[in-house]
Motif scaffolding. Sequence first.
Motif, PDB file in Angstrom:
ATOM      1  N   GLU A  17       0.816  -1.220   0.000  1.00 55.13           N
ATOM      2  CA  GLU A  17       0.000   0.000   0.000  1.00 55.13           C
ATOM      3  C   GLU A  17       0.848   1.268   0.000  1.00 55.13           C
ATOM      4  O   GLU A  17       0.391   2.326  -0.450  1.00 55.13           O
ATOM      5  CB  GLU A  17      -0.929   0.002   1.217  1.00 55.13           C
ATOM      6  CG  GLU A  17      -2.019  -1.055   1.138  1.00 55.13           C
ATOM      7  CD  GLU A  17      -2.960  -0.984   2.324  1.00 55.13           C
ATOM      8  OE1 GLU A  17      -2.722  -0.151   3.226  1.00 55.13           O
ATOM      9  OE2 GLU A  17      -3.944  -1.756   2.346  1.00 55.13           O
ATOM     10  N   ALA A  18       2.085   1.178   0.501  1.00 54.72           N
ATOM     11  CA  ALA A  18       2.934   2.365   0.589  1.00 54.72           C
ATOM     12  C   ALA A  18       3.670   2.662  -0.707  1.00 54.72           C
ATOM     13  O   ALA A  18       4.116   3.795  -0.925  1.00 54.72           O
ATOM     14  CB  ALA A  18       3.939   2.211   1.727  1.00 54.72           C
ATOM     15  N   GLY A  19       3.819   1.652  -1.580  1.00 55.39           N
ATOM     16  CA  GLY A  19       4.532   1.904  -2.827  1.00 55.39           C
ATOM     17  C   GLY A  19       5.235   0.679  -3.378  1.00 55.39           C
ATOM     18  O   GLY A  19       4.836  -0.471  -3.133  1.00 55.39           O
ATOM     19  N   ILE A  20       6.284   0.922  -4.107  1.00 55.51           N
ATOM     20  CA  ILE A  20       7.053  -0.116  -4.794  1.00 55.51           C
ATOM     21  C   ILE A  20       7.996  -0.796  -3.800  1.00 55.51           C
ATOM     22  O   ILE A  20       8.453  -0.177  -2.835  1.00 55.51           O
ATOM     23  CB  ILE A  20       7.864   0.516  -5.947  1.00 55.51           C
ATOM     24  CG1 ILE A  20       6.947   1.268  -6.921  1.00 55.51           C
ATOM     25  CG2 ILE A  20       8.672  -0.538  -6.697  1.00 55.51           C
ATOM     26  CD1 ILE A  20       7.678   2.204  -7.869  1.00 55.51           C
ATOM     27  N   ILE A  21       8.318  -2.073  -4.060  1.00 52.05           N
ATOM     28  CA  ILE A  21       9.338  -2.793  -3.290  1.00 52.05           C
ATOM     29  C   ILE A  21      10.286  -3.429  -4.306  1.00 52.05           C
ATOM     30  O   ILE A  21      10.061  -4.539  -4.784  1.00 52.05           O
ATOM     31  CB  ILE A  21       8.726  -3.873  -2.387  1.00 52.05           C
ATOM     32  CG1 ILE A  21       7.622  -3.294  -1.512  1.00 52.05           C
ATOM     33  CG2 ILE A  21       9.816  -4.515  -1.525  1.00 52.05           C
ATOM     34  CD1 ILE A  21       6.862  -4.340  -0.695  1.00 52.05           C
ATOM     35  N   TRP A  22      11.358  -2.739  -4.667  1.00 44.17           N
ATOM     36  CA  TRP A  22      12.255  -3.252  -5.702  1.00 44.17           C
ATOM     37  C   TRP A  22      13.127  -4.392  -5.177  1.00 44.17           C
ATOM     38  O   TRP A  22      13.676  -4.297  -4.074  1.00 44.17           O
ATOM     39  CB  TRP A  22      13.189  -2.157  -6.209  1.00 44.17           C
ATOM     40  CG  TRP A  22      12.537  -1.085  -7.012  1.00 44.17           C
ATOM     41  CD1 TRP A  22      12.429   0.237  -6.684  1.00 44.17           C
ATOM     42  CD2 TRP A  22      11.908  -1.226  -8.289  1.00 44.17           C
ATOM     43  NE1 TRP A  22      11.762   0.916  -7.670  1.00 44.17           N
ATOM     44  CE2 TRP A  22      11.433   0.047  -8.670  1.00 44.17           C
ATOM     45  CE3 TRP A  22      11.690  -2.317  -9.142  1.00 44.17           C
ATOM     46  CZ2 TRP A  22      10.761   0.261  -9.866  1.00 44.17           C
ATOM     47  CZ3 TRP A  22      11.016  -2.091 -10.346  1.00 44.17           C
ATOM     48  CH2 TRP A  22      10.565  -0.822 -10.690  1.00 44.17           C
ATOM     49  N   PRO A  23      13.324  -5.463  -5.966  1.00 49.19           N
ATOM     50  CA  PRO A  23      14.398  -6.407  -5.679  1.00 49.19           C
ATOM     51  C   PRO A  23      15.741  -5.681  -5.789  1.00 49.19           C
ATOM     52  O   PRO A  23      15.879  -4.737  -6.585  1.00 49.19           O
ATOM     53  CB  PRO A  23      14.253  -7.461  -6.785  1.00 49.19           C
ATOM     54  CG  PRO A  23      12.852  -7.309  -7.298  1.00 49.19           C
ATOM     55  CD  PRO A  23      12.523  -5.857  -7.137  1.00 49.19           C
TER      56      PRO A  23
END
Length: 483
Positions: free
Chosen positions: A373-379
């Motif tokens: 919900e807060a945004g992107i989570i990049w590897p």
Amino acid sequence: MALRRLRLSWEGVSGHLARPARLSGALDSPLSTTLRVPMRLSRYFLPILRETPKEAEIVSHRLMLRAGMVRQEAAGIYAWLPLGLRVLAKITEIVREEQNRSGAIELLMPTIQSADLWRESGRYEDYGKEMLRIKDRHERDMLYGPTNEEMITEIFRAYIRSYKDLPLNLYHIQWKFRDEVRPRFGVMRSREFLMKDAYSFDLDAEGARHSYNKMFVAYLRTFLRLGLTAIPMVADTGPIGGNLSHEFIILATTGESEIYCHKDYLSFPPPPETIDFDDSAAVQAVVDKWTSLYAATSEKHDAAAFAALPETARLSARGIEVGHIFYFGTKYSEPMKAVVNGPDGKEHAIHGGSYGIGPSRLAAALIEANHDEAGIIWPDAVAPFRVGLANLKVGDSATDAACGRIHAALEAAGIDVLYDDRDERPGAKFATLDLIGLPHQILVGPRSLAEGKVELKERRSGARDLVSVEDAIRRFGGQTERG
């Protein structure tokens, strides 16, 4: 043999000359290892949007716009802003490295093509309205290439005469255009897109199948490095043609396709980095394993075969196509007379295949599979910056000094760091770092620093840890004064 000797001697001249990757321009510039410019958010171009644009229908489109990664310039046409370009460059470099590992050789073809080549193959009229047809000032029919089978076949036939120069796999990474009737979902289904397309050339069907298998394995490794589990599924060949094709699908709740497969695919081990691509048996074994269980999109779904699986093994979900490979035999070589002299002294039409991965589409697919919900989570492998460093009280001598020390140490160690040195409230900085999805955060505030500590936060898990400045630097491979 002369061409083969020339190729080998040229590649032996110099390591960097043998890598056309460094000539690809803008996509390499953000990742230069020879010159690292410290990135301070106060001096960076990161146009964050507070509100979600109404036209954004899916998560990746919303987050790419809000995080300042892209900007729409026309229907289905996007400008890649600095943060987005860094992600695109990192994806592209992983794709490139795995293509090179498999033995493919990079070149670069033009985006504008002559219609005559497409008339020669018979596809000019058949391709449909997705092809953008144009005329130059001399009224010659041209087109903005949606794919490159014709052009690469023309290049091949101009130079290759003997079976001794086979097998050969040539690829490039290039912007393409398909005039979608309804572009949607941001860069997931845009009209202009970045594509890696490779093309293999072999004397016969047996050799062509090995080339196909090598790309199959290279794709599995590529998606593994991107942090994705991609399931290969038998696919229609469409306008590319041929009788063998697989598309690679990742699971995502917002995927465009309904997929049905055996759950064991999610736990299959990927091909090792040490795999010998010239060992046809080893490569075939990988392909056999990854095609041994039921897997199909809705277009190819066999309800009876799926129902025959144990109920606990059935997986029905939505997915996103992230790669597509084709074997099309002599579909292009016969009409375009791309032939070689075989060992029997006779002319043989070569057997071909084509293999596509869309880095721009992958950027969106990665977000669909990695967000909250807060945004992107990049590897880590594709994050625009590995670490986000936030000074929670700019102007405070202690926090300024600690941030400066951490920033300098990590930059010296070759770690990509985005330093939020803006004079903003802490909440705004937390929201920005979470939105843009940097995997690791170092939060430096006066309270914790008074105790000799800074806070580390992992974006994916949310785990937090208070450590010393020295430990924070060492955690990411930097050197401290104490070593």
